[in-house]
Design a protein around this motif. Structure first.
Motif, PDB file in Angstrom:
ATOM      1  N   GLN A 127       5.267  16.106   8.150  1.00  9.56           N
ATOM      2  CA  GLN A 127       4.588  16.921   9.388  1.00  9.56           C
ATOM      3  C   GLN A 127       5.374  16.043  10.747  1.00  9.56           C
ATOM      4  OE1 GLN A 127       2.773  19.961   9.783  1.00  9.56           O
ATOM      5  NE2 GLN A 127       3.462  20.202   7.560  1.00  9.56           N
ATOM      6  N   ILE A 128       5.819  16.800  11.687  1.00  5.86           N
ATOM      7  CA  ILE A 128       6.409  16.319  12.838  1.00  5.86           C
ATOM      8  C   ILE A 128       6.138  17.350  13.969  1.00  5.86           C
ATOM      9  CG2 ILE A 128       8.187  14.990  11.743  1.00  5.86           C
ATOM     10  CD1 ILE A 128      10.237  17.248  12.773  1.00  5.86           C
ATOM     11  N   ARG A 129       6.029  17.011  15.181  1.00 13.03           N
ATOM     12  CA  ARG A 129       6.147  17.829  16.209  1.00 13.03           C
ATOM     13  C   ARG A 129       7.512  17.887  16.835  1.00 13.03           C
ATOM     14  NH1 ARG A 129       1.627  18.000  20.454  1.00 13.03           N
ATOM     15  NH2 ARG A 129       0.686  19.368  19.041  1.00 13.03           N
ATOM     16  N   VAL A 130       7.873  19.016  16.907  1.00 12.99           N
ATOM     17  CA  VAL A 130       9.503  19.344  17.436  1.00 12.99           C
ATOM     18  C   VAL A 130       9.332  19.886  18.950  1.00 12.99           C
ATOM     19  CG1 VAL A 130      11.611  20.698  16.869  1.00 12.99           C
ATOM     20  CG2 VAL A 130      10.174  19.571  15.108  1.00 12.99           C
ATOM     21  N   LYS A 131      10.186  19.312  19.567  1.00 13.00           N
ATOM     22  CA  LYS A 131      10.116  19.746  21.017  1.00 13.00           C
ATOM     23  C   LYS A 131      11.763  20.035  21.387  1.00 13.00           C
ATOM     24  CE  LYS A 131       8.665  18.484  25.582  1.00 13.00           C
ATOM     25  NZ  LYS A 131       7.795  17.778  26.512  1.00 13.00           N
ATOM     26  N   VAL A 132      11.901  21.279  21.702  1.00 11.11           N
ATOM     27  CA  VAL A 132      13.154  21.485  22.092  1.00 11.11           C
ATOM     28  C   VAL A 132      13.466  22.124  23.485  1.00 11.11           C
ATOM     29  CG1 VAL A 132      15.187  23.334  21.588  1.00 11.11           C
ATOM     30  CG2 VAL A 132      13.682  22.635  19.787  1.00 11.11           C
ATOM     31  N   ILE A 133      14.285  21.177  24.272  1.00  9.50           N
ATOM     32  CA  ILE A 133      14.105  21.452  25.658  1.00  9.50           C
ATOM     33  C   ILE A 133      15.484  22.199  25.788  1.00  9.50           C
ATOM     34  CG2 ILE A 133      14.241  20.388  28.026  1.00  9.50           C
ATOM     35  CD1 ILE A 133      12.599  18.006  26.555  1.00  9.50           C
ATOM     36  N   MET A 134      15.355  23.276  26.526  1.00  9.75           N
ATOM     37  CA  MET A 134      16.585  24.232  26.927  1.00  9.75           C
ATOM     38  C   MET A 134      16.723  24.385  28.236  1.00  9.75           C
ATOM     39  SD  MET A 134      16.526  26.705  23.322  1.00  9.75           S
ATOM     40  CE  MET A 134      15.188  27.447  23.925  1.00  9.75           C
ATOM     41  N   LYS A 135      17.809  24.933  28.610  1.00  8.92           N
ATOM     42  CA  LYS A 135      17.710  25.275  30.335  1.00  8.92           C
ATOM     43  C   LYS A 135      16.436  25.979  30.627  1.00  8.92           C
ATOM     44  CE  LYS A 135      21.251  27.025  33.543  1.00  8.92           C
ATOM     45  NZ  LYS A 135      22.627  27.650  33.646  1.00  8.92           N
ATOM     46  N   ASN A 136      16.351  27.044  30.108  1.00  9.35           N
ATOM     47  CA  ASN A 136      15.267  28.160  30.576  1.00  9.35           C
ATOM     48  C   ASN A 136      13.819  28.060  29.677  1.00  9.35           C
ATOM     49  OD1 ASN A 136      17.222  29.109  32.322  1.00  9.35           O
ATOM     50  ND2 ASN A 136      17.941  30.545  30.486  1.00  9.35           N
ATOM     51  N   ARG A 137      13.902  27.232  29.093  1.00  8.89           N
ATOM     52  CA  ARG A 137      12.446  27.253  28.253  1.00  8.89           C
ATOM     53  C   ARG A 137      12.233  25.807  27.551  1.00  8.89           C
ATOM     54  NH1 ARG A 137      15.333  30.859  25.801  1.00  8.89           N
ATOM     55  NH2 ARG A 137      14.726  32.460  26.979  1.00  8.89           N
ATOM     56  N   THR A 138      11.109  25.591  27.134  1.00 11.42           N
ATOM     57  CA  THR A 138      10.665  24.226  26.503  1.00 11.42           C
ATOM     58  C   THR A 138      10.023  24.876  25.004  1.00 11.42           C
ATOM     59  OG1 THR A 138      10.946  22.928  28.064  1.00 11.42           O
ATOM     60  CG2 THR A 138       9.498  22.182  25.869  1.00 11.42           C
ATOM     61  N   ILE A 139      10.327  24.642  23.659  1.00  9.38           N
ATOM     62  CA  ILE A 139       9.629  25.188  22.726  1.00  9.38           C
ATOM     63  C   ILE A 139       9.029  23.964  21.712  1.00  9.38           C
ATOM     64  CG2 ILE A 139       9.824  26.281  20.480  1.00  9.38           C
ATOM     65  CD1 ILE A 139      12.097  28.002  21.813  1.00  9.38           C
ATOM     66  N   THR A 140       7.930  23.858  21.513  1.00 11.34           N
ATOM     67  CA  THR A 140       7.191  22.890  20.877  1.00 11.34           C
ATOM     68  C   THR A 140       6.411  23.690  19.547  1.00 11.34           C
ATOM     69  OG1 THR A 140       6.828  21.418  22.997  1.00 11.34           O
ATOM     70  CG2 THR A 140       5.540  20.950  21.103  1.00 11.34           C
ATOM     71  N   GLN A 141       6.598  22.853  18.472  1.00 11.39           N
ATOM     72  CA  GLN A 141       5.901  23.382  17.360  1.00 11.39           C
ATOM     73  C   GLN A 141       5.558  22.192  16.367  1.00 11.39           C
ATOM     74  OE1 GLN A 141       7.828  25.757  13.846  1.00 11.39           O
ATOM     75  NE2 GLN A 141       7.327  27.245  15.470  1.00 11.39           N
ATOM     76  N   ASP A 142       4.333  22.260  15.897  1.00 18.74           N
ATOM     77  CA  ASP A 142       4.027  21.379  14.589  1.00 18.74           C
ATOM     78  C   ASP A 142       4.476  21.975  13.430  1.00 18.74           C
ATOM     79  OD1 ASP A 142       2.725  19.320  16.393  1.00 18.74           O
ATOM     80  OD2 ASP A 142       0.765  20.599  16.413  1.00 18.74           O
ATOM     81  N   THR A 143       5.420  21.223  12.852  1.00 23.26           N
ATOM     82  CA  THR A 143       5.929  21.851  11.609  1.00 23.26           C
ATOM     83  C   THR A 143       6.488  20.622  10.709  1.00 23.26           C
ATOM     84  OG1 THR A 143       7.830  23.289  10.882  1.00 23.26           O
ATOM     85  CG2 THR A 143       8.309  21.775  12.713  1.00 23.26           C
ATOM     86  N   THR A 144       7.503  21.022   9.588  1.00 18.81           N
ATOM     87  CA  THR A 144       7.743  19.999   8.723  1.00 18.81           C
ATOM     88  C   THR A 144       9.213  19.527   9.194  1.00 18.81           C
ATOM     89  OG1 THR A 144       8.999  21.845   7.481  1.00 18.81           O
ATOM     90  CG2 THR A 144       6.595  20.969   6.927  1.00 18.81           C
ATOM     91  N   ILE A 145       9.740  18.273   8.436  1.00 21.45           N
ATOM     92  CA  ILE A 145      10.997  17.939   8.853  1.00 21.45           C
ATOM     93  C   ILE A 145      12.268  19.016   8.461  1.00 21.45           C
ATOM     94  CG2 ILE A 145      12.598  15.963   8.019  1.00 21.45           C
ATOM     95  CD1 ILE A 145      10.886  14.904   9.903  1.00 21.45           C
ATOM     96  N   GLN A 146      11.668  19.686   7.203  1.00 22.09           N
ATOM     97  CA  GLN A 146      13.000  20.462   6.706  1.00 22.09           C
ATOM     98  C   GLN A 146      13.083  21.478   7.710  1.00 22.09           C
ATOM     99  OE1 GLN A 146      11.718  21.459   2.779  1.00 22.09           O
ATOM    100  NE2 GLN A 146       9.843  22.649   3.454  1.00 22.09           N
ATOM    101  N   LYS A 147      11.762  22.208   8.256  1.00 20.88           N
ATOM    102  CA  LYS A 147      11.982  23.359   9.228  1.00 20.88           C
ATOM    103  C   LYS A 147      12.542  22.748  10.562  1.00 20.88           C
ATOM    104  CE  LYS A 147      10.112  27.387  10.881  1.00 20.88           C
ATOM    105  NZ  LYS A 147       8.984  28.317  11.297  1.00 20.88           N
ATOM    106  N   GLY A 148      12.268  21.585  11.003  1.00 22.91           N
ATOM    107  CA  GLY A 148      12.800  21.258  12.103  1.00 22.91           C
ATOM    108  C   GLY A 148      14.478  20.859  12.061  1.00 22.91           C
ATOM    109  N   ILE A 149      14.821  20.188  11.051  1.00 23.77           N
ATOM    110  CA  ILE A 149      16.163  20.189  10.626  1.00 23.77           C
ATOM    111  C   ILE A 149      16.932  21.398  10.483  1.00 23.77           C
ATOM    112  CG2 ILE A 149      17.723  18.979   8.997  1.00 23.77           C
ATOM    113  CD1 ILE A 149      15.938  16.851   8.497  1.00 23.77           C
ATOM    114  N   SER A 150      16.323  22.386   9.835  1.00 24.29           N
ATOM    115  CA  SER A 150      16.717  23.625   9.434  1.00 24.29           C
ATOM    116  C   SER A 150      17.181  24.417  10.527  1.00 24.29           C
ATOM    117  CB  SER A 150      16.158  24.509   8.555  1.00 24.29           C
ATOM    118  OG  SER A 150      16.376  25.862   8.311  1.00 24.29           O
TER     119      SER A 150
END
Length: 159
Positions: free
Chosen positions: A13-36
């Motif tokens: 389990q990891i917390r993925v945080k994606v920072i983009m120009k117009n938004r930030t998305i954070t999700q607790d998920t698995t390594i495989q889903k984040g890498i996917s």
């Protein structure tokens, strides 16, 4: 991607945080889903002729999208392309037959990538990430009509 994340197992389990120009998305998920999600973006912009369709989707990438979101985006972008083709007097496919072929071709690409990743990886996280992406190559062709019918209620067809 593998170099930095190959020390982790796919189910961690990891917390993925994606920072983009117009938004930030954070999700607790698995390594495989984040890498996917990350690999989906990389593959879409790779320049491979079989992934060309996904380049337009990459512009509006939705990190960590679920099945319904992905199918909605794929069908929407495909139909938008058909609109532009129609306006230029070129043949169109509003029956989504070519979209199904695109996903059939992606299965071939995904399997080749999975084999290369298996040879280059110590853990299963990258290979399982590709397998998660590949699920859409099965789901979309089999259920595109059903999914699109689920979205019908969103539109007022009486006007």
């Amino acid at each position: 991607i593998i170099k930095h994340l190959d020390i982790l197992c796919s189910y961690h389990q990891i917390r993925v945080k994606v920072i983009m120009k117009n938004r930030t998305i954070t999700q607790d998920t698995t390594i495989q889903k984040g890498i996917s999600s990350l690999m989906g973006l990389v593959i879409a912009t790779s320049g491979c002729p079989r992934t060309r369709f996904f380049k337009s989707m990459a512009r509006f990438h939705l990190p960590l999208a679920d099945e319904e979101e992905t199918i909605s985006r794929a069908a929407s972008m495909y139909l938008l392309k058909q609109y532009f083709l129609k306006n230029e007097g070129k043949p169109t496919d509003f029956d989504l037959k070519e979209l199904i072929k695109i996903y059939d071709d992606m299965h071939i690409v995904n399997m080749a990538i999975a084999e290369r990743l298996k040879a280059a990886s110590k853990t299963d996280s990258a290979v399982n990430a590709i397998i998660l992406l590949d699920v859409f190559t099965y789901v979309l062709p089999l259920s595109i009509e059903g999914y699109l019918q689920k979205f019908k209620y969103l539109f007022d067809l009486d006007c």
